[in-house]
Design a protein around this motif. Structure first.
Motif, PDB file in Angstrom:
ATOM      1  N   GLY A 284       1.733   4.429  -1.773  1.00 34.10           N
ATOM      2  CA  GLY A 284       0.329   4.092  -1.594  1.00 34.10           C
ATOM      3  C   GLY A 284      -0.600   4.713  -2.623  1.00 34.10           C
ATOM      4  O   GLY A 284      -1.802   4.465  -2.589  1.00 34.10           O
TER       5      GLY A 284
ATOM      6  N   ARG B 143       4.406  -0.615  -7.674  1.00 36.72           N
ATOM      7  CA  ARG B 143       4.076  -1.698  -6.741  1.00 36.72           C
ATOM      8  C   ARG B 143       3.676  -2.934  -7.542  1.00 36.72           C
ATOM      9  O   ARG B 143       3.308  -2.832  -8.708  1.00 36.72           O
ATOM     10  CB  ARG B 143       2.890  -1.312  -5.857  1.00 36.72           C
ATOM     11  CG  ARG B 143       3.107  -0.101  -5.028  1.00 36.72           C
ATOM     12  CD  ARG B 143       1.905   0.159  -4.142  1.00 36.72           C
ATOM     13  NE  ARG B 143       0.635  -0.110  -4.814  1.00 36.72           N
ATOM     14  CZ  ARG B 143      -0.467   0.604  -4.614  1.00 36.72           C
ATOM     15  NH1 ARG B 143      -0.456   1.604  -3.774  1.00 36.72           N
ATOM     16  NH2 ARG B 143      -1.590   0.322  -5.249  1.00 36.72           N
TER      17      ARG B 143
ATOM     18  N   ASP C 260       0.996  -4.573  -7.593  1.00 27.20           N
ATOM     19  CA  ASP C 260      -0.366  -4.560  -8.129  1.00 27.20           C
ATOM     20  C   ASP C 260      -0.544  -3.576  -9.289  1.00 27.20           C
ATOM     21  O   ASP C 260      -1.611  -3.513  -9.888  1.00 27.20           O
ATOM     22  CB  ASP C 260      -1.388  -4.290  -7.028  1.00 27.20           C
ATOM     23  CG  ASP C 260      -1.181  -2.970  -6.310  1.00 27.20           C
ATOM     24  OD1 ASP C 260      -0.121  -2.348  -6.468  1.00 27.20           O
ATOM     25  OD2 ASP C 260      -2.097  -2.567  -5.562  1.00 27.20           O
TER      26      ASP C 260
ATOM     27  N   PRO D 154      -3.830 -10.634  -4.271  1.00 28.35           N
ATOM     28  CA  PRO D 154      -3.758  -9.656  -3.183  1.00 28.35           C
ATOM     29  C   PRO D 154      -2.787 -10.119  -2.089  1.00 28.35           C
ATOM     30  O   PRO D 154      -2.700 -11.303  -1.779  1.00 28.35           O
ATOM     31  CB  PRO D 154      -5.192  -9.617  -2.645  1.00 28.35           C
ATOM     32  CG  PRO D 154      -6.043 -10.169  -3.734  1.00 28.35           C
ATOM     33  CD  PRO D 154      -5.181 -11.138  -4.486  1.00 28.35           C
TER      34      PRO D 154
ATOM     35  N   SER E   6       1.529  -6.910   2.757  1.00 22.13           N
ATOM     36  CA  SER E   6       2.383  -6.043   1.931  1.00 22.13           C
ATOM     37  C   SER E   6       1.661  -4.750   1.577  1.00 22.13           C
ATOM     38  O   SER E   6       2.260  -3.670   1.594  1.00 22.13           O
ATOM     39  CB  SER E   6       2.798  -6.770   0.643  1.00 22.13           C
ATOM     40  OG  SER E   6       3.603  -7.875   0.949  1.00 22.13           O
ATOM     41  N   ASP E   7       0.376  -4.870   1.243  1.00 20.22           N
ATOM     42  CA  ASP E   7      -0.397  -3.674   0.891  1.00 20.22           C
ATOM     43  C   ASP E   7      -0.426  -2.676   2.042  1.00 20.22           C
ATOM     44  O   ASP E   7      -0.328  -1.463   1.824  1.00 20.22           O
ATOM     45  CB  ASP E   7      -1.825  -4.055   0.509  1.00 20.22           C
ATOM     46  CG  ASP E   7      -1.892  -4.833  -0.794  1.00 20.22           C
ATOM     47  OD1 ASP E   7      -0.939  -4.760  -1.593  1.00 20.22           O
ATOM     48  OD2 ASP E   7      -2.905  -5.527  -1.008  1.00 20.22           O
TER      49      ASP E   7
ATOM     50  N   ALA F  71       1.140   0.993   1.563  1.00 17.19           N
ATOM     51  CA  ALA F  71       0.254   2.152   1.706  1.00 17.19           C
ATOM     52  C   ALA F  71       0.843   3.221   2.618  1.00 17.19           C
ATOM     53  O   ALA F  71       0.419   4.368   2.590  1.00 17.19           O
ATOM     54  CB  ALA F  71      -1.109   1.705   2.244  1.00 17.19           C
TER      55      ALA F  71
END
Length: 148
Positions: A84, A94, A96, A105, A109-110, A114
Motif C-alpha cells: 500500500g 503495483r 498503478d 483505477p 484491487s486498490d 492497500a
C-alpha cells in the motif's frame, strides 16, 4: 554457462526445499490466525504452493496504522513489506506504479493492495524462529489495532 552448472544440482533438492519452506510457512500461518484486524489469506485445499513468502491483510486500515505496524515489527527485527505504500519498495510493485503502461483505477484491487503485507521466509529461519516472528507480529498488530 556457469550459472546453469551451479543451478542444476540444486534442482534435485527442490522437493525437500519446498517441504522445508512449507513447514516454516505453516508455522507462521498458524501463528497469525485469529488476530483481531489481521486476515490470513486462505489457500484453496487443491492448491500446491511453496511458502517462500507469506502475505496477510490489514484490510481497511489507515495507511499510518499499517506503517506503524511495519515500524514496530522492524524495531523488533521483523522486516515486512507493504503493497500500500505510495511508491514501490523492493518487490511491492503495483499496477498503478508501472510507468510503462497507462492504467485505469481499480478500486476493488486498490482496497486489497492497500492492506497486503508480505514477508519473505528464508530457509535460514527455523520453525522456532517462525513461531517467534508470528508472536511479534501478533503483539504489534494487536497493540496498533487496540489503539485505533
Amino acid at each position: 554457462s556457469v550459472r546453469a552448472a551451479i543451478l542444476r544440482p540444486q534442482l534435485r533438492t527442490r522437493p525437500e526445499q519446498a517441504a522445508r519452506w512449507n513447514e516454516r510457512y505453516d508455522v507462521l500461518e498458524t501463528g497469525l490466525r485469529d488476530i483481531p484486524g489481521l486476515t490470513v489469506i486462505e489457500r484453496p485445499d487443491a492448491e500446491h504452493y511453496v511458502g517462500s513468502s507469506i502475505q496477510f491483510l490489514l484490510l481497511d486500515w489507515l495507511p499510518a496504522k499499517v506503517q506503524e505496524v511495519l515500524r514496530r515489527c522492524a524495531a523488533r527485527g521483523v522486516e515486512l513489506k507493504w503493497f500500500g505504500a505510495p511508491e514501490p519498495q523492493a518487490f511491492t510493485s503495483r499496477y498503478d506504479s508501472w510507468r510503462y503502461a497507462p492504467t485505469e483505477p481499480m478500486p476493488a484491487s486498490d482496497r486489497v493492495l492497500a492492506g497486503i503485507v508480505d514477508m519473505r521466509v528464508p530457509l535460514t529461519f527455523s520453525a522456532e524462529d517462525c513461531a517467534l516472528i508470528a508472536r511479534i507480529i501478533r503483539a504489534e498488530v494487536g497493540a496498533v489495532y487496540q489503539a485505533a
